[in-house]
Design an enzyme around this catalytic site. Structure first.
Site, PDB file in Angstrom:
ATOM      1  N   ASP A  95       0.487  -1.435   0.195  1.00 13.31           N
ATOM      2  CA  ASP A  95      -0.081  -0.017  -0.168  1.00 13.31           C
ATOM      3  C   ASP A  95       1.058   1.189  -0.136  1.00 13.31           C
ATOM      4  O   ASP A  95       1.791   1.193   0.379  1.00 13.31           O
ATOM      5  CB  ASP A  95      -0.598   0.281   0.827  1.00 13.31           C
ATOM      6  CG  ASP A  95      -2.775   1.172   0.795  1.00 13.31           C
ATOM      7  OD1 ASP A  95      -2.291   1.576  -0.445  1.00 13.31           O
ATOM      8  OD2 ASP A  95      -3.222   1.314   2.323  1.00 13.31           O
ATOM      9  N   GLY A  96      -0.186   2.472  -0.060  1.00 22.59           N
ATOM     10  CA  GLY A  96       1.036   3.291  -0.133  1.00 22.59           C
ATOM     11  C   GLY A  96       0.296   4.422   0.554  1.00 22.59           C
ATOM     12  O   GLY A  96      -0.816   4.589   0.226  1.00 22.59           O
ATOM     13  N   GLU A 112       1.946   4.086  -3.897  1.00 17.68           N
ATOM     14  CA  GLU A 112       1.583   2.591  -4.552  1.00 17.68           C
ATOM     15  C   GLU A 112       2.405   1.485  -5.329  1.00 17.68           C
ATOM     16  O   GLU A 112       3.190   0.382  -4.932  1.00 17.68           O
ATOM     17  CB  GLU A 112       0.673   2.598  -4.892  1.00 17.68           C
ATOM     18  CG  GLU A 112      -0.662   4.140  -3.821  1.00 17.68           C
ATOM     19  CD  GLU A 112      -1.903   2.314  -3.560  1.00 17.68           C
ATOM     20  OE1 GLU A 112      -1.073   0.854  -3.051  1.00 17.68           O
ATOM     21  OE2 GLU A 112      -1.936   2.922  -2.297  1.00 17.68           O
ATOM     22  N   ASP A 120      -4.189  -2.334  -3.952  1.00 13.03           N
ATOM     23  CA  ASP A 120      -5.524  -1.625  -3.773  1.00 13.03           C
ATOM     24  C   ASP A 120      -5.065  -0.664  -4.682  1.00 13.03           C
ATOM     25  O   ASP A 120      -6.485   0.097  -5.121  1.00 13.03           O
ATOM     26  CB  ASP A 120      -5.714  -1.157  -2.475  1.00 13.03           C
ATOM     27  CG  ASP A 120      -5.169  -0.377  -2.128  1.00 13.03           C
ATOM     28  OD1 ASP A 120      -3.834   0.299  -2.451  1.00 13.03           O
ATOM     29  OD2 ASP A 120      -4.775   0.647  -1.118  1.00 13.03           O
ATOM     30  N   HIS A 133      -9.283  -0.084   2.371  1.00 14.21           N
ATOM     31  CA  HIS A 133      -9.879  -0.064   3.843  1.00 14.21           C
ATOM     32  C   HIS A 133     -10.974  -0.294   3.790  1.00 14.21           C
ATOM     33  O   HIS A 133     -12.225   0.417   3.748  1.00 14.21           O
ATOM     34  CB  HIS A 133     -10.218   1.891   3.156  1.00 14.21           C
ATOM     35  CG  HIS A 133      -8.833   2.342   2.963  1.00 14.21           C
ATOM     36  ND1 HIS A 133      -8.350   3.167   4.414  1.00 14.21           N
ATOM     37  CD2 HIS A 133      -8.103   3.619   1.894  1.00 14.21           C
ATOM     38  CE1 HIS A 133      -7.025   3.946   3.370  1.00 14.21           C
ATOM     39  NE2 HIS A 133      -7.452   3.348   2.404  1.00 14.21           N
ATOM     40  N   ASP A 190      -1.769  -0.706   5.315  1.00 13.04           N
ATOM     41  CA  ASP A 190      -2.076   0.868   4.827  1.00 13.04           C
ATOM     42  C   ASP A 190      -1.879   1.252   6.039  1.00 13.04           C
ATOM     43  O   ASP A 190      -0.949   2.409   6.651  1.00 13.04           O
ATOM     44  CB  ASP A 190      -3.277   0.537   4.845  1.00 13.04           C
ATOM     45  CG  ASP A 190      -3.813   2.473   5.233  1.00 13.04           C
ATOM     46  OD1 ASP A 190      -3.765   3.223   4.312  1.00 13.04           O
ATOM     47  OD2 ASP A 190      -4.296   2.540   6.108  1.00 13.04           O
TER      48      ASP A 190
END
Length: 158
Positions: free
Chosen positions: A18-19, A56, A78, A134, A144
């Protein structure tokens, strides 16, 4: 008896990346959760002036760079930008000399080229899986959290 050694199956590895970015552009972070057998590894980092898309991509690059031998990777991400970029768009970009269909330079070309080189040289088989961010996926939520930790590191808070 055979004179050949049995083939060694690639190590299965599950990765979540994740970023995060506080402002876009702004300070950002990337996070990686790697799982292989009973082993779990966390990676994170950040930059002061970046974008969410760059973070990301950096998460995926750092995850694949951390693998020391060819693996059977299930990579959860994501970011539709990274997923479509690597599974759909990159072949056309390369064929056009890293230009878009509109003949504009590909954004983040430095990272796309690094990711492409890792995929070519790594010998991994990768199952790219999109997950909704999320949305309660434990692996994605952990990545995250690590990406946000990367923002804090970039800001000098940890």
């Amino acid at each position: 008896m055979s004179d050949t050694a049995p083939a060694i199956s690639p190590q299965p590895v599950v990765i979540y990346t994740d970023g995060a970015c506080k402002g876009n552009p702004g300070p950002g972070g990337w996070g990686v959760l790697l799982r292989s057998g009973d082993t779990t590894k966390e990676l994170f980092g950040g930059e002061l002036d970046t974008t969410n898309n760059r973070m990301e991509m950096t998460a995926v690059i750092e995850a694949l760079a951390a693998l020391k031998r060819p693996c059977a990777v299930t990579l959860h991400i994501d970011s539709q930008y990274v997923l479509k970029g690597i599974t759909e768009w990159i072949h056309s970009w390369k064929a056009r000399g890293w230009r878009t269909a509109a003949k504009a330079p590909v954004k983040n070309v430095d990272l796309w080229q690094r990711l492409d080189a890792l995929l070519v040289s790594g010998g991994h088989t990768i199952d790219w899986r999109w997950v909704r961010g999320h949305n309660g996926d434990p692996g994605n939520e952990h990545a995250d959290m690590l990406a946000n930790k990367g923002v804090e590191r970039a800001l000098g808070r940890i």
